[in-house]
Design a protein around this motif. Structure first.
Motif, PDB file in Angstrom:
ATOM      1  N   GLN A   1       0.801  -1.225   0.000  1.00  8.45           N
ATOM      2  CA  GLN A   1       0.000   0.000   0.000  1.00  8.45           C
ATOM      3  C   GLN A   1       0.834   1.275   0.000  1.00  8.45           C
ATOM      4  O   GLN A   1       0.298   2.364  -0.233  1.00  8.45           O
ATOM      5  CB  GLN A   1      -0.935   0.006   1.214  1.00  8.45           C
TER       6      GLN A   1
ATOM      7  N   LYS B   1      -2.239  -1.421  -3.853  1.00  9.67           N
ATOM      8  CA  LYS B   1      -2.490  -0.054  -4.282  1.00  9.67           C
ATOM      9  C   LYS B   1      -1.995   0.117  -5.717  1.00  9.67           C
ATOM     10  O   LYS B   1      -0.933  -0.387  -6.078  1.00  9.67           O
ATOM     11  CB  LYS B   1      -1.771   0.939  -3.365  1.00  9.67           C
TER      12      LYS B   1
ATOM     13  N   THR C   1       4.442   1.229  -5.763  1.00 13.86           N
ATOM     14  CA  THR C   1       4.553   0.389  -4.576  1.00 13.86           C
ATOM     15  C   THR C   1       5.812  -0.472  -4.669  1.00 13.86           C
ATOM     16  O   THR C   1       6.317  -0.735  -5.762  1.00 13.86           O
ATOM     17  CB  THR C   1       3.339  -0.545  -4.455  1.00 13.86           C
TER      18      THR C   1
END
Length: 467
Positions: free
Chosen positions: A201, A298, A326
């Motif tokens: 994330q 993400k 990420t």
């Protein structure tokens, strides 16, 4: 009168059909999503009373198991903080996270033949059971990786570039999943964000590791650029602004430019390529797209669409500007180069088993797509090997093994640069790809590369055991 009745009848039929479709959507299409929702009250109650399945690593080492405490089952996590973000937690009051959430339907026996079995168990007033799950990770890599991060804010992802198997998924600092109830207030209010899964994330400027994509875009657009010479006087003037390089490299090739991480070369290439080609190359590796994994990630971002100025193009070409990726995305970039330009879909679930039975292998490696031509990947490998042998990635060298790597030092407004490293080994027949980020630490070559070296070396030693 008849026409009115007909209209009423048709409206009722239509309403009935819509209700059936809506219920079908909930029961069939969205069922697993709703089961895995961390605040699903029914499944929180079920999970408390059911014997949740165990979670094991690729070698069969226990990562999570249930122990009966009175009328309920409590969850135990032998690796504790070292696998916290991978496994997550199950809590009566806090819900679930990590693998405990991602694979909750299986762990609670709400899929496959156990779904029917557990219905009969429930009607008979007996405890329900879930599937045991085997993940692709290796507990030894999880332990070592977390120790190597030494409590620093950052993340580490290790995968097999040939298959997409996640071998280690680490975020630091971590938390003790066994104390999620008692220490929730401490974890949830800490400035270090220990509950935040940085590996999946966290969104970071990629810095110089993005030069791999700028390089790829340039070669894909014009393969003869491999033989071109560039001149780096230590800076580049763009629309009245001076963009500095880490050194005055003089006349260098594209390969040397990557090995030495020359800002002048890649800023110049980005301006020549333009936004469209850069964006297309970034999206080919998954940036701006949902990663098709069996866990949530993400979405990395190239930045908003629109005509880029020369300055923004130059910044983008060297991994700054509005880019954010990420750590998993960074590992996938390295894996695509390692796998001759083909990117495999990442996955964590390796096998599952009925309680007390042998595991059934579920792994079906699948290609996500071709990121670049194999010729381009070959040239990139050579340049990444050069970066390790005589460039910025020297601290990732492993005796007797050819390593390919790229460092990055990503500027950010919160202090010192984030230290990045992506790479793979052995360079010509890769078995492991890795991405490391250490927040606000400084040079990627100084801080991230040694961590990656240790992880690649350990992974290759474990591969030698016959995995």
């Amino acid at each position: 009168m008849r026409s009115n009745l007909l209209r009423v009848g048709l409206a009722m039929c239509l309403g009935f059909i819509l209700a059936i479709v809506a219920l079908g959507n909930i029961q069939l299409i969205q069922r697993e999503k709703l089961i895995n929702h961390p605040r699903n009250r029914y499944f929180l109650d079920l999970a408390r009373e059911a014997q949740r399945g165990g979670i094991f690593d690729r070698q069969g080492e226990t990562l999570a198991f249930s122990v009966k405490s009175g009328e309920i089952y409590a969850r135990q996590y032998p690796l504790g903080i070292q696998a916290a973000h991978l496994l997550g937690y199950f809590s009566e009051t806090r819900g679930s996270a990590g693998a405990e959430n991602w694979f909750q339907a299986d762990l609670l026996g709400q899929t496959g033949i156990l779904r029917a079995w557990n219905l009969f168990q429930s009607l008979a007033g007996k405890s329900q059971v879930g599937y045991d799950l085997q993940l692709t990770v290796d507990a030894r890599l999880q332990k070592t990786g977390y120790q190597l991060l030494k409590g620093r804010k950052g993340a580490l992802v290790v995968l097999d570039p040939r298959t997409g198997e996640i071998l280690a998924l680490i975020s630091s600092p971590g938390f003790d999943p066994g104390k999620i109830e008692t220490d929730w207030d401490v974890y949830s209010t800490s400035d270090d964000l220990p509950l935040f899964n940085r590996a999946l994330q966290g969104a970071y400027p990629p810095g110089s590791i993005f030069k791999l994509l700028t390089y790829a875009a340039a070669v894909e657009a014009n393969p003869v650029i491999i033989g071109r010479r560039f001149h780096c006087p230590g800076f580049l003037k763009i629309e009245g602004r001076r963009l500095n390089c880490i050194a005055s490299h003089g006349d260098i090739s594209l390969k040397e430019g990557l090995a030495l991480s020359c800002n002048v070369v890649f800023a110049q290439l980005a301006m020549e390529l333009g936004e469209s080609r850069l964006r297309d190359q970034a999206e080919a590796v998954g940036i701006n797209k949902r990663i098709p994994a069996d866990f949530p990630v993400k979405t990395s971002s190239f930045g908003p669409e629109g005509e880029m100025s020369a300055n923004i193009l130059a910044e983008t070409g060297i991994g700054q500007g509005e880019l954010s990726i990420t750590p998993l995305q960074a590992a996938l970039l390295a894996a695509a180069v390692a796998n001759d330009g083909v990117l495999m879909k990442p996955y964590l679930l390796k096998a599952k088993a009925l309680p007390g039975k042998e595991f059934t292998d579920l792994s079906r490696p699948q290609a996500w797509g071709r990121v670049m031509e194999s010729r381009t990947a070959y040239y990139l490998k050579e340049a990444m090997v050069e970066a390790v042998q005589s460039g910025t990635a020297g601290r990732s060298r492993i005796a007797g093994i050819e390593v390919a790597g790229k460092t990055g030092s990503a500027e950010n407004p919160q202090g010192r640069a984030h230290a990045w490293f992506v790479g793979f080994a052995p360079a010509q027949k890769p078995r492991v790809a890795v991405a490391v980020i250490l927040e606000n630490t400084g040079s990627g070559g100084t801080y991230a590369a040694p961590v990656a070296r240790e992880m690649m070396q350990l992974t290759l030693s474990l591969v030698g055991e016959g995995e």
